[in-house]
Structure formats: C-alpha cells, structure tokens
Design an enzyme around this catalytic site. Structure first.
Site, PDB file in Angstrom:
ATOM      1  CG  ASP A   1       1.446  -3.308   5.393  1.00 21.26           C
ATOM      2  OD1 ASP A   1       2.068  -2.280   5.683  1.00 21.26           O
ATOM      3  OD2 ASP A   1       0.212  -3.410   5.525  1.00 21.26           O
TER       4      ASP A   1
ATOM      5  CG  ASP B   1       2.086   1.484   8.226  1.00 18.01           C
ATOM      6  OD1 ASP B   1       1.791   0.887   7.174  1.00 18.01           O
ATOM      7  OD2 ASP B   1       1.277   1.705   9.134  1.00 18.01           O
TER       8      ASP B   1
ATOM      9  CG  HIS C   1      -0.507   0.243   2.513  1.00 17.89           C
ATOM     10  ND1 HIS C   1      -0.333   1.513   3.028  1.00 17.89           N
ATOM     11  CD2 HIS C   1      -0.169  -0.605   3.516  1.00 17.89           C
ATOM     12  CE1 HIS C   1       0.078   1.433   4.283  1.00 17.89           C
ATOM     13  NE2 HIS C   1       0.198   0.163   4.606  1.00 17.89           N
TER      14      HIS C   1
ATOM     15  CG  HIS D   1      -0.637   3.756  12.514  1.00 19.17           C
ATOM     16  ND1 HIS D   1      -1.880   3.201  12.684  1.00 19.17           N
ATOM     17  CD2 HIS D   1      -0.191   3.289  11.324  1.00 19.17           C
ATOM     18  CE1 HIS D   1      -2.167   2.425  11.642  1.00 19.17           C
ATOM     19  NE2 HIS D   1      -1.143   2.467  10.804  1.00 19.17           N
TER      20      HIS D   1
ATOM     21  CD  GLU E   1      -3.203  -1.238   5.020  1.00 19.74           C
ATOM     22  OE1 GLU E   1      -3.098  -2.272   5.696  1.00 19.74           O
ATOM     23  OE2 GLU E   1      -2.983  -0.099   5.504  1.00 19.74           O
ATOM     24  CD  GLU E   2      -2.179   2.741   7.320  1.00 22.05           C
ATOM     25  OE1 GLU E   2      -2.913   2.222   8.186  1.00 22.05           O
ATOM     26  OE2 GLU E   2      -0.953   2.587   7.294  1.00 22.05           O
TER      27      GLU E   2
END
Length: 495
Positions: free
Chosen positions: A332, A271, A259, A430, A303-304
């Site tokens: 990922d 990420d 992604h 994140h 994707e998130e």
C-alpha cells in the site's frame, strides 16, 4: 531421440487435455521460479505503463478519481481482470459486494477564526451547530475521559489508542453534539468512522498544530466553535479481483494484495495505484515460470472506506479454506515522492505490536532484500489498519512494504533515504495531485522488485516457515498508538 520425442508428445497431449490438474499449457517446460530470475523480469517501463493506464481511467470521467463504485474504479477492475485472464496462467474471478459509500465535507471555526478541517467519512451531518468547546482527557476512548459538562458541547479529542468511530461513539454517549479529532503527529488528519452508527456525532479531523492551539485556548478561556458537516450516502456495487495460479500446491497458498480504489479527491496513483501495479507487474512476470506453491493475487475494493473489500473476502472463507493461505503480503503506497523504505514490524521489536507467527519471518525476508543491496530500511508500525487487518485477526501471518504518506520526513531519515526534511513523504496524499507525476520511479521500481523477491521465495518453498497457531493474540501497547509513517493503510483509516 525417438523415446524422448514420444515422451514429449505424451506430455503435451496430457496437458492439452487438462489431465494434469489445472496447470496451464507448457507448465512442465517452464523453469522453476527463482528470486533473481523473477526480479530480472521487472521492468520500469511496464510499471509506468500500468500507472499511466490507471491515470487514464481517472481522467476519462468527470469525477477524476477511482473511488469504489465509480466509473474510474469500474474501469480499473475490468482492466485488471482482463489483463490477468488473458495470460491463461491464472484462475481469475471478480467477487461482487455492496458497500455504503459516503462523502463528507466539513467547515469549522473557533472564536470566529476559520480552521482547515476534514469531515470523517460516515459522519452524521451537522447544520452549522454552535457550541462551547471542551477537551477530552487522554485519547477519549473511555467514558471517564469526558468532562461532566460535555452535554450540549463540541468535544476536542486527541488521536490515538482507539478508532475514530469509537471516539465519536464515546462523545455521543457523553451527550456531546459534535467531535473534533486532532492529529498526534504533524500534518492534517483525514479518516473514516468505519460505517454508520447511531451513537456517532458529527465528527471532523484537524491538524496537530490546530488541535494543540485549541486545547491551549480552552485551558485559558472559553472557546466557541461553529461546525458544519455535509454528508452524502449511497449503496454501491463493487468488486475484488482474485487471481490464483493454475499450477502449484493449492493447499499451500502464498497470498498478496493491494487495494485498487482511490479516495474521492483524486486519481490515487501512489495511493494505491503503486501497490496495484506493483503486484500486477509481478503477476505478469510470474507467468514465465513454474512454482511449487500456488500464488494468489488480490486487488481489494473499498479500502479507503474502512478495509471493506478485504474484510468481505476474509469473512467469506471458512477456517478450512483460510488455513490454505499460509501468509499474506500487503503493498500500500510503494512509490511515494519523498520516500522511505519501510517494512511492517512483524516481530514487534520497534512498536511492541506483533503479528501472528510467521510475520517476523516475513519482516526478516524484506530486511534481507534491502541489506543484500546495501540499502537502508526502517520498520513501520504493524497496527493492522490496512488490508492485512482481517487476515491477522484470523491468525494469518502478514507483512509488506510502505514508502510513506502524510507524515513529514525527518533530517535523520534524509541521511538514510535522501529527499527533503520537513516535507511529507507524499505531499499529495489523498489529494488531487496524486497523479503519475507524483510517483517516485526509483521507489516504485525497487519495491516492485522486492515484491518479486518475496513471491519467488515463498512460491518455491515454505520450508521453515512457522506453523500457524489455532489461536493467538497480538501484544499492543497503547503508547505506540502514535505512529511514524502515517497514511492510508497505516493509521489514518480508523485511528
């Protein structure tokens, strides 16, 4: 010599006129791809230049992220498209789609004490609602898990077994006015409800420690909770990028993806800039070779926010077209600073969750890559909560690699992989700290070579690879809903 020159001239003329299928110029004169040759084309400087480029897209805009539909992600998509198009080796397209973006923030307190909470994306808003806290039994996945007095209360639910969205819906059906989901492994909890649903109630995530403390307080007395959730929603146009080799058998497609988007909080370089650049580096290296089976690379959007881009793509393919895809590989987070080498558990031997026929063989191939170099590895739960989810639901074999997210590394893992015990695989997961400085160069280099190893293997031959069944089920044991590894693409997206 004259006849050889004539043959060469005819070959070049034929290729230049585009008679030999879609093969790019010079195809017959390229060497056949091998695992060693393709791996040797992988250079750390190329990988780092790629992740630095993604960082620049984030830095160029006030948002400082690459969230789907935003300027940083638009720059990412355009760059990927143009880089691949310029090779002349691929047929490249952008697949346009529109998805609902959501940003939410939460504030939570219990008996006057503030707690660190994260709002689930797509959560309904809550304007400082105040209510008594009750605790759901089990994992809050069934109506019988909710106390009879749930109506008008805020309910505390443990993570696991079913999705965050289902927990929120069940809480709504029980007439709760809010839900707090706490982690079932050490660390904080962020996630998504997967979309808007009128059954949902305002929903926030909480760490395992805080959740257990609240449950203990409820068991010994009354707990009053104040909950505030601010939610924003916006329809955004965005794109997948799909690039397929012009050469090779297009009825036997080897597919891999990563992604390309980040969360709102930061640039998302591990990420999942790491996976995006990993497959980009392999895609560029592959242009030096010819192959037998076509290879299709994908950079997924959104994707998130619930695997939206990959699901959109798979849903766009009828059974005949999807059958051409013989396997799917997912990458990922492959550059985690406190990494562990983790391979999706395709055979289900570790977590009792099997992939479609062929997934075990993919796992064994990656195990061989590490074993041949004397390097340790461990399985990671093959739950279907990353971009391979839509593929395995339609019986496409899948597998891939992962180096860890928010879950803390154990002393036993330190003995295998080095690093620091008691610290998350990626302490900036994140967060705004997920920058180029967050990348473990050794991990991303090793895992990109592993991508090259797998692509070369399957691009040469699928001999012995299991035939895909028409139907199939993946065995799932609910006890394994507690997953080591965590992170985007594993179990924080939905569960």
């Amino acid at each position: 010599m004259k006849s050889q020159l004539l043959s060469l001239a005819v070959a070049v003329s034929t290729i230049s006129q585009g008679v030999v299928g879609q093969e790019p110029f010079g195809w017959p004169f390229k060497p056949m791809v091998t695992q060693d040759d393709l791996q040797n084309k992988i250079k750390l400087k190329d990988i780092m230049a790629g992740v630095e480029k993604l960082q620049s897209f984030s830095d160029a805009h006030p948002e400082k992220n690459r969230v789907f539909g935003g300027n940083g992600h638009k720059d990412t998509v355009e760059w990927i498209y143009n880089e691949l198009k310029a090779t002349g080796y691929y047929n490249v397209k952008k697949q346009e789609q529109v998805h609902l973006w959501s940003h939410a923030e939460a504030a939570l307190s219990a008996n006057g004490k503030d707690l660190k909470a994260s709002a689930m994306s797509y959560s309904p808003p809550a304007n400082k609602i105040m209510a008594e806290l009750v605790v759901a039994k089990n994992n809050g996945c069934n109506a019988t898990d909710y106390p009879e007095n749930t109506q008008g209360k805020i309910v505390l639910i443990q993570r696991g077994v079913c999705s965050f969205g289902e927990k929120s819906s069940q809480a709504g059906d029980a007439k709760a006015i809010g839900a707090v989901v706490y982690n079932n492994v050490p660390g904080s909890l962020a996630g998504t409800l997967g979309g808007l649903d009128k059954r949902h109630v305002p929903t926030a995530g909480l760490s395992q420690e805080d959740g257990k403390n609240l449950a203990s307080l409820v068991a010994s007395g009354k707990v009053d909770v104040t909950m505030n959730v601010v939610s924003l929603f916006e329809n955004r146009t965005t794109w997948n990028v799909i690039a397929e080799t012009k050469g090779g058998d297009h009825n036997n497609v080897v597919m891999l993806g990563a992604h390309s988007d980040s969360v709102d909080a930061g640039p998302g370089i591990n990420d999942n800039g790491s996976g995006s650049i990993g497959i980009m580096t392999v895609a560029k290296a592959l242009t030096n070779f010819k192959l037998n089976n076509a290879v299709r690379f994908a950079w997924w959007t959104a994707e998130e926010f619930g695997l939206l881009g990959s699901t959109f793509y798979v849903d766009s393919l009828d059974d005949r077209e999807l059958h051409k895809v013989k396997l799917y590989l997912n990458f990922d987070m492959i550059g985690s600073p406190n990494f562990a080498n983790q391979i999706y558990d395709g055979d289900g031997s570790a977590y009792n969750m099997t992939g479609p026929a062929g997934s075990a063989e993919i796992e064994y191939l990656f195990e061989k890559f590490f074993d041949d170099q004397g390097l340790p590895h461990q399985p990671t739960a093959f739950t279907g909560r990353s971009d391979y989810s839509a593929f395995i639901k339609r019986n496409v074999p899948a597998g891939g690699l992962f180096t860890g997210a928010e879950v803390v590394k154990t002393p036993e893992q330190v003995k295998l992989f080095g690093g620091e015990a008691g610290v998350a695989y990626d302490k900036n997961y994140h967060g705004k700290g997920d920058t180029v400085a967050n990348i473990n160069k050794g991990a991303i280099f090793l895992n990109t070579r592993a991508i090259a190893y797998s692509v070369a293997e399957y691009a040469r031959s699928l001999k012995g690879f299991p035939t895909r069944p028409k139907t199939g089920k993946r065995a799932v044991n609910p006890q394994y809903a507690k997953m080591p590894g965590g992170g985007c693409g594993h179990h924080t997206v939905f569960m």
